[in-house]
Design a protein around this motif. Sequence first.
Motif, PDB file in Angstrom:
ATOM      1  N   PHE A 142       6.482  51.854 -33.294  1.00  0.00           N
ATOM      2  CA  PHE A 142       5.365  52.800 -33.291  1.00  0.00           C
ATOM      3  C   PHE A 142       4.984  53.040 -34.734  1.00  0.00           C
ATOM      4  CE2 PHE A 142       7.047  53.637 -29.078  1.00  0.00           C
ATOM      5  CZ  PHE A 142       5.867  53.692 -28.339  1.00  0.00           C
ATOM      6  N   ILE A 143       3.704  52.898 -35.000  1.00  0.00           N
ATOM      7  CA  ILE A 143       3.221  53.046 -36.366  1.00  0.00           C
ATOM      8  C   ILE A 143       2.099  54.078 -36.339  1.00  0.00           C
ATOM      9  CG2 ILE A 143       2.001  51.843 -38.239  1.00  0.00           C
ATOM     10  CD1 ILE A 143       3.387  49.265 -37.127  1.00  0.00           C
ATOM     11  N   ASN A 144       2.118  55.025 -37.274  1.00  0.00           N
ATOM     12  CA  ASN A 144       1.044  56.023 -37.245  1.00  0.00           C
ATOM     13  C   ASN A 144      -0.172  55.525 -38.025  1.00  0.00           C
ATOM     14  OD1 ASN A 144       1.464  56.462 -39.953  1.00  0.00           O
ATOM     15  ND2 ASN A 144       2.610  58.385 -39.677  1.00  0.00           N
ATOM     16  N   ARG A 145      -1.231  56.316 -38.019  1.00  0.00           N
ATOM     17  CA  ARG A 145      -2.484  55.816 -38.605  1.00  0.00           C
ATOM     18  C   ARG A 145      -2.388  55.592 -40.104  1.00  0.00           C
ATOM     19  NH1 ARG A 145      -5.994  61.077 -37.603  1.00  0.00           N
ATOM     20  NH2 ARG A 145      -6.871  59.774 -35.964  1.00  0.00           N
ATOM     21  N   THR A 238      -4.689  57.131 -33.291  1.00  0.00           N
ATOM     22  CA  THR A 238      -3.744  57.949 -34.049  1.00  0.00           C
ATOM     23  C   THR A 238      -2.578  57.099 -34.521  1.00  0.00           C
ATOM     24  OG1 THR A 238      -2.592  58.452 -32.013  1.00  0.00           O
ATOM     25  CG2 THR A 238      -4.270  60.016 -32.729  1.00  0.00           C
ATOM     26  N   GLY A 239      -2.478  55.920 -33.966  1.00  0.00           N
ATOM     27  CA  GLY A 239      -1.396  55.022 -34.338  1.00  0.00           C
ATOM     28  C   GLY A 239      -1.487  53.769 -33.503  1.00  0.00           C
ATOM     29  N   VAL A 240      -0.450  52.957 -33.606  1.00  0.00           N
ATOM     30  CA  VAL A 240      -0.467  51.712 -32.854  1.00  0.00           C
ATOM     31  C   VAL A 240       0.958  51.393 -32.404  1.00  0.00           C
ATOM     32  CG1 VAL A 240      -0.264  50.316 -34.957  1.00  0.00           C
ATOM     33  CG2 VAL A 240      -1.239  49.302 -32.919  1.00  0.00           C
ATOM     34  N   CYS A 241       1.038  50.818 -31.203  1.00  0.00           N
ATOM     35  CA  CYS A 241       2.350  50.408 -30.701  1.00  0.00           C
ATOM     36  C   CYS A 241       2.387  48.885 -30.741  1.00  0.00           C
ATOM     37  CB  CYS A 241       2.522  50.916 -29.275  1.00  0.00           C
ATOM     38  SG  CYS A 241       3.953  50.202 -28.464  1.00  0.00           S
ATOM     39  N   ILE A 242       3.415  48.340 -31.380  1.00  0.00           N
ATOM     40  CA  ILE A 242       3.547  46.878 -31.475  1.00  0.00           C
ATOM     41  C   ILE A 242       4.665  46.449 -30.548  1.00  0.00           C
ATOM     42  CG2 ILE A 242       3.984  44.930 -33.010  1.00  0.00           C
ATOM     43  CD1 ILE A 242       1.625  46.383 -33.917  1.00  0.00           C
TER      44      ILE A 242
END
Length: 634
Positions: A142-145, A238-242
């Motif tokens: 999980f990576i935030n913006r 708001t972020g991205v899930c890889i």
Amino acid sequence: MSATNEVPGCLDPDTILEVTSDCVIFIDRGWRFRYLNPKAVEQLSEGCDLLGANLWEALPGLAGTEFEAAYRRAIADGAPTHAEAFYAPLNAWFVANAYPSRDGLTIFFRDTTHVKLHEAALGASEERFRTLFETLTEGVLFINRDGVITDANPAAAELLGVSREAMHGHLYYSPRWQIEDKAGEVLPPEQYLSTVALRTGQVERGRVISIFNRKLGERRWLRGDAIPQFRSGDPSPTGVCILFSDITEHRRAETELRASQAHLARAQRVAAVGSAEVDFGTDRWKWSDETYRIYGLDKATTTPSFDLLLSVVHEDDRERIRSAITQVRYGVVSKPIEYRIVRADGQVRVLRREAELIRDPAGAVTGVIATKRDVTELRAAERERAELQAQLLHAQRLEALGTLAGGIAHDLNNTLVPIVALSSFLLKGEAPEGRERECLELIQKSGARGRDLVKRILTFARRTEPERGWVDMVSVVRGALPLLRSTLPSTITIREQLAPVPPIMADQGQLGQVLMNLVKNAADAIGDRIGAIVIELAAEAEPTHRGNEPAVRLSVIDSGCGMCEETRLRAFEPFFTTKAVNEGTGLGLSVVHGIVTSHGGSISVDSRPDRGTRFDIHLPANGTNPISDEGETP
Ligand SMILES: Nc1ncnc2c1ncn2[C@@H]1O[C@H](COP(=O)(O)OP(=O)(O)OP(=O)(O)O)[C@@H](O)[C@H]1O
Ligand SMILES: [Mg+2]
């Protein structure tokens, strides 16, 4: 409430109590209800008026609850208390705040069941998510913006070769990953999956990259998806899930498979062997690249099938192939078969097919696999070899017969010399008259005929040396024609088609003999019927093992009775004749053969019963040209 506390424009406290969604009650020091706002009435009274009733009597369910404890504590301590608990009679959760005063206790309470349920559901889903997150074999980040990694599961740590602690709170674009794309080019951070998903707000799927895994000390291939995360009302992620997995082994297997497929294709090409497979269950046909090449078909525009196969098979072989394939379906595999195909460009090829059944583990036939070998050249070479062998055998036989006949002829010649010489001598001198003279003349004539015969045998046996010189075949033929015409009956016409030919080094007399023998045979074959003999001369290249060489072709074609196969095969044998005893000796063609081969030439015959006969003689013309060609334009 005093008037000084009133806020201009604000609802007055009574109204607030009327409209609030909280329940409000006031209990006096004797635990009797003194006030209930409408919400409290709705929640507690169940149709009867609670004003004046004792709290503990009206609501016996409160006994022993946290609420009872809180209310009593508030009175005892003179301080506000708070309680939250499940209230069984109403089968609901409540939260209550109690405020003591000199006259009693004001209680605010509210049904919080839906909040509780929501929290419980949230807790359960959070737990399920955690279990998944922790145990998933796919890596999840999980990576935030801002590009900071906020969470990483154990699989991610494993696949990237970095501890979770080392990732948490760090930027995802770090040069330590050494990310490369499929082509092995270093990928700039702005092209990372996460960067693109954050920028576009779109899901990015199936991207393949390689990273350097420090823990393993090697490059690994990963395939990943990036799913941007949104908060409601906010259009930018708001972020991205890889989500990613390791496909290194998969890729390795794929590469190996591709290499072994390429190897097989190359091997098939080198061996000119194609393969085909049919699955009977689905009736799916599969052809190798080499099979397409052998059939002369385009893989991109055709789908292999029974009908497509039949369309390339030679008409005369179609039935055989059809029945072979039908038999295979019944589990019968025939011996290797050979069939012809006709390519789109008209080329005919010979294929050899060998097949083997494919069975499932239970032994039932599920399909067939076959190889197709292009044996066109092989079969042609075999045929040529067989022909050469037959020719050699024939030549050896002629040679042996020639040697034998030559020996006999030589001795015969010696015995004939005194007969001819002495009978001539006697006829010249005072020869007897009458009957005796006639006898002597017969002896001399027969002797001379015998000597002639012997001479022919010797020519055939190549015991006489030819007298060679530059010969123009056109004049040889022209010179012989008047004599030929005079000896043939008028029912037979002779036509000549004489093209200018290069001169050849030859014995002119012998070539004349060749022509005479062939024309005589032709005339014999026509007999007393009406017929024609064509004599052709042409300059023609003759294919030899040294390539095409200049040659003169002499052909004699007749419209006579032709030959059956057996006669045609034996025609050049010395003493082979189909003619009556006094009409033929069977030496004509033997002599022709002997002359032609002694000139380095070749002779062939084409004949069928009632279809006439054609003799073709090729004489090499590879000497220098001392005579200018007749009829040639300057
Ligand atoms: N043009 C032809 N048409 C049909 N049959 C032929 C022809 N030429 C040759 N033959 C066949 O080949 C045989 C052999 O021919 P060859 O010239 O060697 O002998 P021959 O003609 O029988 O006798 P000879 O030439 O010695 O008088 C012939 O008997 C005949 O059966
Ligand atoms: Mg003859």
